[in-house]
Design an enzyme around this catalytic site. Structure first.
Site, PDB file in Angstrom:
ATOM      1  N   ASP A 132      35.367  23.324  44.591  1.00 25.51           N
ATOM      2  CA  ASP A 132      34.721  24.689  44.476  1.00 25.51           C
ATOM      3  C   ASP A 132      34.360  25.197  45.680  1.00 25.51           C
ATOM      4  O   ASP A 132      33.187  25.774  45.881  1.00 25.51           O
ATOM      5  CB  ASP A 132      33.585  24.970  43.414  1.00 25.51           C
ATOM      6  N   GLU A 181      38.478  32.828  37.222  1.00 25.90           N
ATOM      7  CA  GLU A 181      37.100  32.396  37.800  1.00 25.90           C
ATOM      8  C   GLU A 181      37.050  32.449  39.144  1.00 25.90           C
ATOM      9  O   GLU A 181      37.981  33.001  39.774  1.00 25.90           O
ATOM     10  CB  GLU A 181      36.976  30.723  37.281  1.00 25.90           C
TER      11      GLU A 181
END
Length: 566
Positions: free
Chosen positions: A43, A225
């Protein structure tokens, strides 16, 4: 937006991206190797200040939280600290594996760095920390009341307004995988959302269109997301990942003249994905990305990906190292950005052309730690938040002392375990240890850990008043450790070695550091089931001590811990 437009964007991959997917091996002076930050570093988010780049990644149940990496060339990165390095900033007490800190985002505005992220666990939610120096110290968390879901983003607009975005699952769903991405103005003086919340994208709007493809299960539109909003040439661009963080991961982009939309879909979406490639491809699951403009006007993208390995017995590819950080160049001279324009468009590759930036040199001497410093190097991590200082670098100069405590590594606690990321598939670890167990419940040594139910212990203990090295594993479904082998030794002053080639780990020991004896037992992480652990994380390896549920005043000393890439 129209459903047909979105479906076109999803299916365009077959015509825009399909190509010969072999990867060139090796590199020249004009190329670099992906991933640029190896081992468990998912991420990624990036910001730029002058000619310096700062990048953060997720840490989940590990402390300290949110490492900060620095680079001047986008290829070579140095960890300079953590955002959440004080217990007061991060409560991971009782945190389940793959809970904790999700998807941080780093931004810079008018002399201040901002990191926004989500804590999953006690007192959780979205919060922001600030700093004037990215190496720290960072502020205490400012929790944003009413911010729903995970993966928050910040946009500092030209008019001084600040917008926060995120993703959440609506209370009423059309299909189980449905979620929604939102944007709302945020007041960074009061640390609260203001005004109306706007929906950027709702996967429920496209359910009926893609249902014939059975995309409602694990493909295509589930798990929207990692949203980000950028402003370029007066236009807002909204990005997010779709398809989940597995094989179907993909990165899409939309645009609007208004920060709240409506959003126009790029007809060439997704602009980054490996979803249509075999699971055995050298890179899979690319997504969760962040765009950045570099100082020469070019653009780049940082994103996560996985490097699969084969188990040698089937066509099943397994992920040993977890999700890592990759960089690719971007051409944004036209209406929409194009990822990897000089290579395989829309793909990430193991070997790519370097950005036109001066090379940065990174010192990696810390990988061989003799514990002569006054504090632990930033490479070292804990499981959950340490509430007492059960380790010391000053009790015995040149040694790291660990206190044996009742806490065990299979519990949702903070055990006496200090660990670092496994960064390579082929590596060697040698730890020099001084330990005299006094009871059979005391043990100390090296542990490779994926989560609290998947780990491998290589520890010294006492059995029938004799010193014994034990090799044990827990692979997820087991309710207890499974001992694999053991060996009697004559002294607790011992060197422990773990050598790994791809997914196979071998174990040996020495009393003098010169003559080594093998345990005659290799472990394959794939067949052992260890790779089934660490849903969102990767393997960490380090020094462990426990009295296994009983009180103890005993300690263990580590003289050194050397990690070497093979």
């Amino acid at each position: 937006m129209k459903n047909k437009q979105f479906l076109l964007g999803l299916l365009i991959t077959l015509t825009l991206l399909f190509a010969n997917e072999g990867n060139a091996q090796g590199k020249s002076k004009n190329t670099y190797n992906n991933p640029v930050i190896t081992g468990f570093n998912p991420d990624p988010s990036i910001c730029k200040v002058g000619n310096d780049y700062y990048l953060v990644t997720s840490t989940f149940e590990y402390f300290p939280g949110v490492p900060v990496y620095h680079s001047t060339d986008l290829v070579n990165w140095k960890m300079i600290g953590h955002v959440l390095d004080r217990p007061s900033q991060l409560n991971l007490d009782g945190c389940e594996s793959s809970g904790g800190i999700f998807a941080p985002c780093i931004r810079y505005n008018k002399g201040v760095f901002y990191m926004v992220t989500t804590l999953i666990g006690k007192g959780g939610g979205d919060f922001i920390c600030t700093a004037t120096n990215p190496a720290g110290p960072w502020s205490e968390p400012h929790f944003i009341k009413g911010a729903p879901g995970i993966d928050p983003d910040l946009l500092f607009d030209d008019d001084g307004k600040v917008y926060m975005s995120g993703t959440f699952k609506p209370a009423e769903k059309v299909w189980p995988g449905q979620n929604t991405i939102w944007t709302q103005e945020v007041d960074l003086t009061k640390w609260e959302l203001v005004g109306e919340r706007h929906t950027n994208l709702d996967s429920g709007d496209f359910y009926s269109t893609v249902n014939p493809l059975k995309a409602d299960n694990v493909n295509y539109l589930n798990a929207m997301e990692g949203p980000h909003i950028y402003k370029k040439d007066g236009t807002y661009y909204f990005t997010c990942s779709i398809g989940g963080t597995g094989q179907n991961h993909a990165f899409i982009i939309l645009r609007s003249k208004n920060v709240f939309g409506p959003w126009e879909m790029n007809p060439a979406n997704p602009i980054l994905t490996h979803r249509d490639l075999p699971t055995t491809h050298p890179i899979t699951a690319t997504g969760h990305a962040d765009l950045i403009q570099i100082q020469n006007g070019d653009w780049a993208i940082v994103h996560l990906g996985k490097r699969p390995m084969q188990d040698g017995k089937s066509n099943n590819a397994k992920i040993i190292l977890g999700r890592e950080t990759y960089v690719s160049m971007v051409d944004w001279s036209g209406e929409w950005p194009i990822v990897n324009p000089k290579g395989k468009i829309g793909r990430s590759e193991l070997v790519q052309q370097k950005p036109n930036l001066p090379e940065m040199k990174v010192d990696k001497s810390h990988l061989k730690d003799d514990f002569n410093a006054d504090k632990l190097h930033s490479q070292w991590n804990f499981l959950r938040t340490p509430r007492s200082e059960w380790w010391s670098l000053t009790d015995k100069k040149g040694y790291l002392r660990l206190q044996l405590r009742p806490e065990m590594i299979n519990e949702k606690v903070n055990p006496s375990f200090i660990c670092k990321r496994q960064e390579h598939s082929d590596f060697e670890v040698v730890a020099k240890m001084e330990f005299n167990p006094t009871t059979e419940n005391e043990e100390a040594g090296i542990v490779i850990e994926r989560d609290r139910n998947c780990y491998l212990k290589y520890t010294l203990s006492r059995v029938n008043n004799e010193l014994v090295l034990k090799l044990a594993v827990r692979s997820g479904k087991a309710t207890d450790d499974s001992e694999i082998t053991q060996a009697k030794v004559k002294s607790g002053n011992i060197h422990l070695k773990i050598s790994a080639i791809e997914s196979t780990y071998s174990f040996s020991y020495s009393l003098d550091g010169k003559k080594w004896k093998s345990l005659d037992q290799d472990i394959d992480l794939v067949s052992s089931g260890l790779v089934s652990g660490g849903k969102f994380t990767g393997p960490l390896i380090g020094m462990y001590a426990s009295s296994n549920g009983k009180q103890s005043q005993n300690v263990v000393y580590f003289d050194s811990f050397y990690y070497t890439e093979k």
